[in-house]
Design a protein around this motif. Structure first.
Motif, PDB file in Angstrom:
ATOM      1  N   GLY A  93       0.796  -1.225   0.000  1.00 28.11           N
ATOM      2  CA  GLY A  93       0.000   0.000   0.000  1.00 28.11           C
ATOM      3  C   GLY A  93       0.826   1.271   0.000  1.00 28.11           C
ATOM      4  O   GLY A  93       1.721   1.471  -0.829  1.00 28.11           O
ATOM      5  N   ASN A  94       0.547   2.163   0.957  1.00 31.06           N
ATOM      6  CA  ASN A  94       1.238   3.448   1.023  1.00 31.06           C
ATOM      7  C   ASN A  94       2.738   3.289   1.212  1.00 31.06           C
ATOM      8  O   ASN A  94       3.519   4.140   0.768  1.00 31.06           O
ATOM      9  N   ASN A  95       3.152   2.229   1.871  1.00 31.48           N
ATOM     10  CA  ASN A  95       4.589   1.986   2.047  1.00 31.48           C
ATOM     11  C   ASN A  95       5.267   1.740   0.701  1.00 31.48           C
ATOM     12  O   ASN A  95       6.413   2.144   0.497  1.00 31.48           O
ATOM     13  N   LEU A  96       4.553   1.096  -0.218  1.00 32.37           N
ATOM     14  CA  LEU A  96       5.094   0.879  -1.554  1.00 32.37           C
ATOM     15  C   LEU A  96       5.293   2.210  -2.279  1.00 32.37           C
ATOM     16  O   LEU A  96       6.280   2.393  -3.002  1.00 32.37           O
ATOM     17  N   LEU A  97       4.377   3.148  -2.073  1.00 38.64           N
ATOM     18  CA  LEU A  97       4.508   4.465  -2.701  1.00 38.64           C
ATOM     19  C   LEU A  97       5.747   5.190  -2.187  1.00 38.64           C
ATOM     20  O   LEU A  97       6.513   5.773  -2.964  1.00 38.64           O
ATOM     21  N   LEU A  98       5.950   5.150  -0.874  1.00 41.15           N
ATOM     22  CA  LEU A  98       7.114   5.808  -0.282  1.00 41.15           C
ATOM     23  C   LEU A  98       8.405   5.162  -0.750  1.00 41.15           C
ATOM     24  O   LEU A  98       9.399   5.843  -1.021  1.00 41.15           O
ATOM     25  N   GLU A  99       8.397   3.839  -0.860  1.00 39.50           N
ATOM     26  CA  GLU A  99       9.584   3.131  -1.349  1.00 39.50           C
ATOM     27  C   GLU A  99       9.869   3.480  -2.804  1.00 39.50           C
ATOM     28  O   GLU A  99      11.036   3.571  -3.214  1.00 39.50           O
ATOM     29  N   SER A 100       8.815   3.704  -3.594  1.00 40.05           N
ATOM     30  CA  SER A 100       8.990   4.066  -4.999  1.00 40.05           C
ATOM     31  C   SER A 100       9.569   5.468  -5.149  1.00 40.05           C
ATOM     32  O   SER A 100      10.259   5.764  -6.126  1.00 40.05           O
ATOM     33  N   ILE A 101       9.290   6.341  -4.178  1.00 44.91           N
ATOM     34  CA  ILE A 101       9.881   7.679  -4.185  1.00 44.91           C
ATOM     35  C   ILE A 101      11.353   7.611  -3.780  1.00 44.91           C
ATOM     36  O   ILE A 101      12.216   8.246  -4.388  1.00 44.91           O
ATOM     37  N   GLN A 102      11.631   6.815  -2.762  1.00 44.55           N
ATOM     38  CA  GLN A 102      13.000   6.711  -2.252  1.00 44.55           C
ATOM     39  C   GLN A 102      13.919   6.026  -3.255  1.00 44.55           C
ATOM     40  O   GLN A 102      15.030   6.489  -3.513  1.00 44.55           O
ATOM     41  N   GLU A 103      13.465   4.906  -3.816  1.00 40.94           N
ATOM     42  CA  GLU A 103      14.262   4.127  -4.775  1.00 40.94           C
ATOM     43  C   GLU A 103      13.363   3.691  -5.930  1.00 40.94           C
ATOM     44  O   GLU A 103      12.823   2.587  -5.913  1.00 40.94           O
ATOM     45  N   LEU A 137      -4.616   7.782  -2.094  1.00 41.44           N
ATOM     46  CA  LEU A 137      -3.199   7.893  -2.448  1.00 41.44           C
ATOM     47  C   LEU A 137      -2.774   6.750  -3.355  1.00 41.44           C
ATOM     48  O   LEU A 137      -2.049   6.950  -4.339  1.00 41.44           O
ATOM     49  N   GLN A 138      -3.203   5.543  -3.017  1.00 43.78           N
ATOM     50  CA  GLN A 138      -2.801   4.381  -3.815  1.00 43.78           C
ATOM     51  C   GLN A 138      -3.433   4.403  -5.206  1.00 43.78           C
ATOM     52  O   GLN A 138      -2.783   4.067  -6.202  1.00 43.78           O
ATOM     53  N   MET A 139      -4.698   4.790  -5.287  1.00 44.52           N
ATOM     54  CA  MET A 139      -5.341   4.915  -6.589  1.00 44.52           C
ATOM     55  C   MET A 139      -4.622   5.968  -7.429  1.00 44.52           C
ATOM     56  O   MET A 139      -4.346   5.764  -8.618  1.00 44.52           O
ATOM     57  N   ALA A 140      -4.311   7.100  -6.804  1.00 47.06           N
ATOM     58  CA  ALA A 140      -3.666   8.208  -7.514  1.00 47.06           C
ATOM     59  C   ALA A 140      -2.293   7.809  -8.041  1.00 47.06           C
ATOM     60  O   ALA A 140      -1.958   8.060  -9.206  1.00 47.06           O
ATOM     61  N   ALA A 141      -1.475   7.196  -7.183  1.00 45.44           N
ATOM     62  CA  ALA A 141      -0.122   6.815  -7.596  1.00 45.44           C
ATOM     63  C   ALA A 141      -0.136   5.737  -8.673  1.00 45.44           C
ATOM     64  O   ALA A 141       0.666   5.772  -9.613  1.00 45.44           O
ATOM     65  N   ALA A 142      -1.051   4.776  -8.541  1.00 42.50           N
ATOM     66  CA  ALA A 142      -1.147   3.701  -9.537  1.00 42.50           C
ATOM     67  C   ALA A 142      -1.556   4.252 -10.901  1.00 42.50           C
ATOM     68  O   ALA A 142      -1.065   3.804 -11.943  1.00 42.50           O
TER      69      ALA A 142
END
Length: 431
Positions: A93-103, A137-142
């Motif tokens: 979920g949201n943790n995946l979004l943050l990880e995608s920003i970091q790396e 957030l997840q819908m938006a990022a996806a």
């Protein structure tokens, strides 16, 4: 002769344009991101409107047919099966979004959007205590990340794209575009703001919010009718309240992670976790004799601004929310944190002599600020929701809550860019 002159004119114009963009590179940056954020903002705004309107339908149906909550465990089992067999790669979920920003790695799978939508609607339809920000957030990022390859975005640009998507999702789902923009920047790396993403985040959030509102989507209005004048004593009261909000935020963050780990350690088959969680929530509702702690809890949040509520409301909502989300139901933590914060502020009214509505409003944003490490975004959110008159009080509450929440966050993958406590400071950071 005419053709030669025409080519010369085009060549001169081309040279002038190149010279212009070299001298003013920001012009190209603004045009580029206006184009990108217009596309994602429109799509995210439409998605948020659809989500909010169907969520309201699910909530109204449940409230009018309360017998349906007896199927909450089965709803949880359905959500568990959905993610176990089809969504393991997007379950973070949201943790995946943050990880995608970091790396930035592979593109976020588009299936995250429909899956988190279905999981959240099922959760709310049967009465789970969850929010809506995580879904937005997840819908938006996806949705947004599907454009990273067609637009041939670099790793740095992709970070900006995801930050902008988070901003658009948050701003449109709560009707707070400026808070959404700053939230996208703050949450990606707590303590440090990526200013290069400021314009795209603001642009995406405003466009998405305009689209959502244009589709007749309703946002709840909160009113703080009276704000006392600033005095030394009132500032002390605000600091004391902020301390309580920060401790509450830290306790919530720690407990939800530990409870999630407990479910995983004791129940190996993932779909059974939300089934058991649903049974526990159902038994809790039966023992308490009320359904006020299920769903978003908007009516109770509104009541906290106008009347004294039982002092334990915030604790019971926290327990029900932690069991719901830690066991595997889908949704977000933010609206439950609004409930927890507003009712905690209301409870503080028993001994802190500030207006009840002001304390509720301070708690509404400050507990969220402490749990997500986003004090600036939450302060701006208060201005957008309650008006700037409450400014000094909410800023103090948000900052103190942020400081007293420690190195904790509801998002496991959030990196604390600047440690809050002096004992974590590194000398070379300030040389």
């Amino acid at each position: 002769m005419f053709k030669k002159n025409k080519k010369s004119v085009f060549r001169i114009l081309s040279i002038l344009i190149q010279l212009f963009f070299r001298k003013y590179p920001s012009v190209f940056f603004v045009i580029k991101w206006l184009f990108v954020t217009a596309i994602i903002g429109i799509l995210i705004g439409c998605a948020s409107a659809f989500f909010l309107q169907t969520l309201e339908w699910a909530t109204q149906f449940r409230e009018n047919q309360l017998w349906i909550i007896v199927f909450l465990p089965l709803g949880g089992f359905l959500v568990g099966l959905l993610y176990y067999y089809f969504g393991k790669d997007v379950e973070a979920g949201n943790n995946l979004l943050l990880e995608s920003i970091q790396e930035p790695a592979k593109t976020i799978a588009f299936k995250m959007a429909p899956m988190v939508y279905l999981g959240t609607i099922i959760t709310h339809f049967f009465g789970g205590s969850a929010g809506r920000e995580g879904t937005a957030l997840q819908m938006a990022a996806a949705i947004a990340d599907q454009f990273s390859k067609p637009l041939k975005l670099s790793g740095e640009d992709r970070r900006i794209l995801i930050i902008s998507a988070i901003a658009a999702g948050f701003g449109s789902v709560f009707g707070t575009p400026f808070a959404g923009a700053i939230f996208g920047l703050e949450v990606s790396l707590a303590g440090r703001i990526k200013y290069k993403a400021l314009f795209p985040a603001i642009s995406a959030s405003i466009i998405a919010d305009l689209i959502t509102k244009s589709l007749n989507t309703h946002h709840t209005e909160y009113i703080i009718s009276f704000v006392p004048s600033i005095s030394f004593l009132n500032i002390v009261y605000a600091v004391i309240a902020g301390l309580f909000f920060g401790v509450c935020a830290a306790s919530f963050s720690k407990t939800i992670h530990k409870t999630g780990d407990f479910f995983k350690s004791k129940i190996s088959y993932a779909p059974l976790r939300p089934l058991i969680g649903g049974i526990i929530v159902l038994l809790s509702v039966w023992l308490m004799g009320t359904t006020k702690y299920l769903g978003l809890g908007i009516p109770t949040i509104l009541d906290s601004f106008s009347q004294q509520l039982p002092a334990y409301d915030f604790a019971l909502k926290a327990i029900i929310t932690i069991i719901t989300l830690a066991s595997g139901f889908k949704g977000g933590e933010v609206t439950p944190l609004f409930f927890i914060g507003a009712t905690l502020g209301n409870a503080l009214g028993y001994f802190i002599p500030l207006p009840l509505a002001l304390l509720a409003g301070m708690g509404f944003v400050a507990v969220f600020a402490g749990a997500t490490n986003t004090p600036i975004a939450c302060s701006i959110m208060a201005f957008e929701l309650f008006g700037v008159e409450c400014g000094v009080y909410v800023v103090i509450a948000c900052v103190v809550s942020y400081l007293f929440s420690g190195q904790n966050s509801i998002y496991k993958s959030q990196i604390i860019g600047k440690p809050k406590n002096k004992r974590y400071w590194k000398r070379d950071e300030y040389l």
